[in-house]
Design a protein around this motif. Structure first.
Motif, mmCIF file in Angstrom:
data_model
loop_
_atom_site.group_PDB
_atom_site.id
_atom_site.type_symbol
_atom_site.label_atom_id
_atom_site.label_comp_id
_atom_site.label_asym_id
_atom_site.label_seq_id
_atom_site.Cartn_x
_atom_site.Cartn_y
_atom_site.Cartn_z
ATOM 1 N N ALA A 73 -9.312 -4.854 -4.869
ATOM 2 C CA ALA A 73 -10.437 -5.791 -4.930
ATOM 3 C C ALA A 73 -10.522 -6.624 -3.657
ATOM 4 C CB ALA A 73 -10.292 -6.698 -6.151
ATOM 5 N N TRP A 74 -9.392 -7.107 -3.171
ATOM 6 C CA TRP A 74 -9.363 -7.941 -1.960
ATOM 7 C C TRP A 74 -9.872 -7.174 -0.743
ATOM 8 C CZ3 TRP A 74 -9.231 -12.824 -0.797
ATOM 9 C CH2 TRP A 74 -8.851 -13.244 0.479
ATOM 10 N N ILE A 75 -9.445 -5.934 -0.602
ATOM 11 C CA ILE A 75 -9.894 -5.113 0.528
ATOM 12 C C ILE A 75 -11.393 -4.838 0.425
ATOM 13 C CG2 ILE A 75 -9.707 -2.814 1.576
ATOM 14 C CD1 ILE A 75 -6.706 -2.919 0.890
ATOM 15 N N CYS A 76 -11.867 -4.525 -0.782
ATOM 16 C CA CYS A 76 -13.300 -4.271 -0.972
ATOM 17 C C CYS A 76 -14.137 -5.457 -0.504
ATOM 18 C CB CYS A 76 -13.599 -3.992 -2.440
ATOM 19 S SG CYS A 76 -13.011 -2.404 -3.068
ATOM 20 N N SER B 240 -14.591 4.321 0.879
ATOM 21 C CA SER B 240 -13.760 4.607 -0.278
ATOM 22 C C SER B 240 -12.486 3.768 -0.155
ATOM 23 C CB SER B 240 -13.418 6.098 -0.314
ATOM 24 O OG SER B 240 -12.486 6.380 -1.332
ATOM 25 N N VAL B 241 -12.130 3.050 -1.221
ATOM 26 C CA VAL B 241 -11.030 2.089 -1.135
ATOM 27 C C VAL B 241 -10.019 2.322 -2.253
ATOM 28 C CG1 VAL B 241 -10.372 -0.352 -1.156
ATOM 29 C CG2 VAL B 241 -12.560 0.344 -0.130
ATOM 30 N N LEU B 242 -8.754 2.424 -1.877
ATOM 31 C CA LEU B 242 -7.639 2.355 -2.818
ATOM 32 C C LEU B 242 -6.576 1.490 -2.154
ATOM 33 C CD1 LEU B 242 -6.230 3.162 -5.448
ATOM 34 C CD2 LEU B 242 -5.273 5.133 -4.237
ATOM 35 N N GLY B 243 -6.357 0.325 -2.719
ATOM 36 C CA GLY B 243 -5.471 -0.645 -2.089
ATOM 37 C C GLY B 243 -4.035 -0.166 -1.981
ATOM 38 N N ARG B 244 -3.425 -0.431 -0.825
ATOM 39 C CA ARG B 244 -2.016 -0.107 -0.603
ATOM 40 C C ARG B 244 -1.239 -1.421 -0.595
ATOM 41 N NH1 ARG B 244 0.427 2.636 4.920
ATOM 42 N NH2 ARG B 244 2.539 3.056 4.130
ATOM 43 N N PRO B 245 -0.456 -1.678 -1.629
ATOM 44 C CA PRO B 245 0.234 -2.966 -1.687
ATOM 45 C C PRO B 245 1.272 -3.122 -0.584
ATOM 46 C CG PRO B 245 0.252 -1.849 -3.821
ATOM 47 C CD PRO B 245 -0.195 -0.852 -2.810
ATOM 48 N N THR B 246 1.217 -4.237 0.117
ATOM 49 C CA THR B 246 2.202 -4.601 1.128
ATOM 50 C C THR B 246 2.473 -6.093 0.998
ATOM 51 O OG1 THR B 246 0.546 -5.171 2.813
ATOM 52 C CG2 THR B 246 1.283 -2.860 2.729
#
Length: 319
Positions: free
Chosen positions: A136-139, A263-269
């Motif tokens: 959501a944050w990246i979007c 297209s977005v799929l968040g990568r947690p870091t």
């Protein structure tokens, strides 16, 4: 270590015991307290692009799925400096780094994949964050360019789901006017989070959403089967963007030709998780947990996720 594993999508997940491998110097061993269940977890067991990537890039041996976890650091490598044994953390595993998934009683990750948890944030709430909240944050910020104080409008499709609930709250916190599309039973919940909610069963919902636009960012957390990309383009502002969380294969060529569709799929870091953990600790965002399953019932949890209509988040809890 005990993990939930399956050789393929046709074989149910089952608990097996695997040996714990020694740490490399830049790694942490985390005793897992809570695990987030995401649709991508069961998609990885099939022939989706992510599933194929996992088989090519991931570790050999049994397929251990999952990304989201929270827990306690129980061992650290010699080169680790930012985390200590006993630290409470939240993070995400990464198969491209040769790591097993998070459906386990322990995970081995690098320190840059974890954020520190303050005492006021529970393991269960923290495990809701990694993939959904980061996505959501990246979007909103990287695709939509939302910043505090900007006069912007956001449309969230799937506003009561895992990604959608965070997208509504984060867009609201950034000062955007938010419209959320959800089922009738979730309208009150989405409105309570600060959005104008539209029941998708009340007629042509995109036409009704258009009357409240145009939008600087549209987050499609449901999929192009329900909301085709061509229809969404008509709702964005002249400089607006569209973030696709769920994408049908036939949409990829169209996405590639439009620089304002991602297209977005968040990568947690650690970098992406830290501001979200702080927001949760300050009660600027909240989680919604629909059900918690024992790790031994991981297959049942994934089946519940496959059925759709999950409001908020499903979790697993190791024994």
């Amino acid at each position: 270590m005990i993990v939930a594993t399956s050789p393929s999508a046709r074989v149910p997940l089952q608990l097996v015991e695997l040996p714990s491998r020694p740490l490399r110097e830049n790694e942490l061993r985390v005793k897992v307290r809570a695990i987030g269940v995401n649709p991508v977890d069961w998609k990885m067991r099939g022939l989706s692009p992510l599933g194929l990537a996992q088989r090519l890039l991931g570790p050999s041996g049994p397929l251990v799925v999952g990304t989201d976890f929270s827990g306690e650091v129980v061992e650290r490598g010699a080169a680790v400096t930012a985390r200590s044994v006993g630290d409470r953390v939240v993070g995400g595993t990464d198969f491209s780094r040769g790591q097993l998934g998070s459906y386990a009683d322990e995970v081995v990750v690098r320190e840059d994949q974890c954020a520190l948890l303050p005492d006021e944030v529970s393991y269960e709430d923290a495990a809701c964050l990694p993939v959904p909240a980061v996505t959501a944050w990246i979007c909103l910020t990287r695709v939509g360019g939302l910043t505090p104080g900007r006069d912007a409008k956001a449309l969230i499709l799937g506003a009561s789901g895992g990604v959608g609930l965070f997208a509504v709250q984060l867009a609201r916190n950034l000062g955007a006017k938010v419209v959320g599309v959800c089922s009738g039973r979730n309208v009150a919940r989405v409105e309570a989070l600060g959005a104008a909610a539209l029941d998708y069963a009340g007629g042509d919902v995109l036409e009704r959403a258009k009357a409240l636009g145009p939008y600087d960012i549209i987050v499609n957390a449901v999929g192009s089967d329900h909301y085709p990309l061509a229809a969404l383009r008509a709702l964005r502002s002249p400089t607006g963007s569209i973030a696709m969380v769920v994408v049908s294969p036939w949409e990829f060529p169209s996405i590639a030709l439009d620089p304002r569709v991602k297209s977005v799929l968040g990568r947690p870091t650690r970098e992406t998780l830290e501001p979200l953990v702080k927001a949760l600790a300050r009660k600027e965002i909240e989680t919604l947990i629909e059900e918690v399953f024992p790790l031994a019932e991981a297959e049942r949890a994934q089946q519940r996720s496959r059925e759709g209509k999950v409001v908020g988040k499903l979790l697993l809890r190791p024994g």
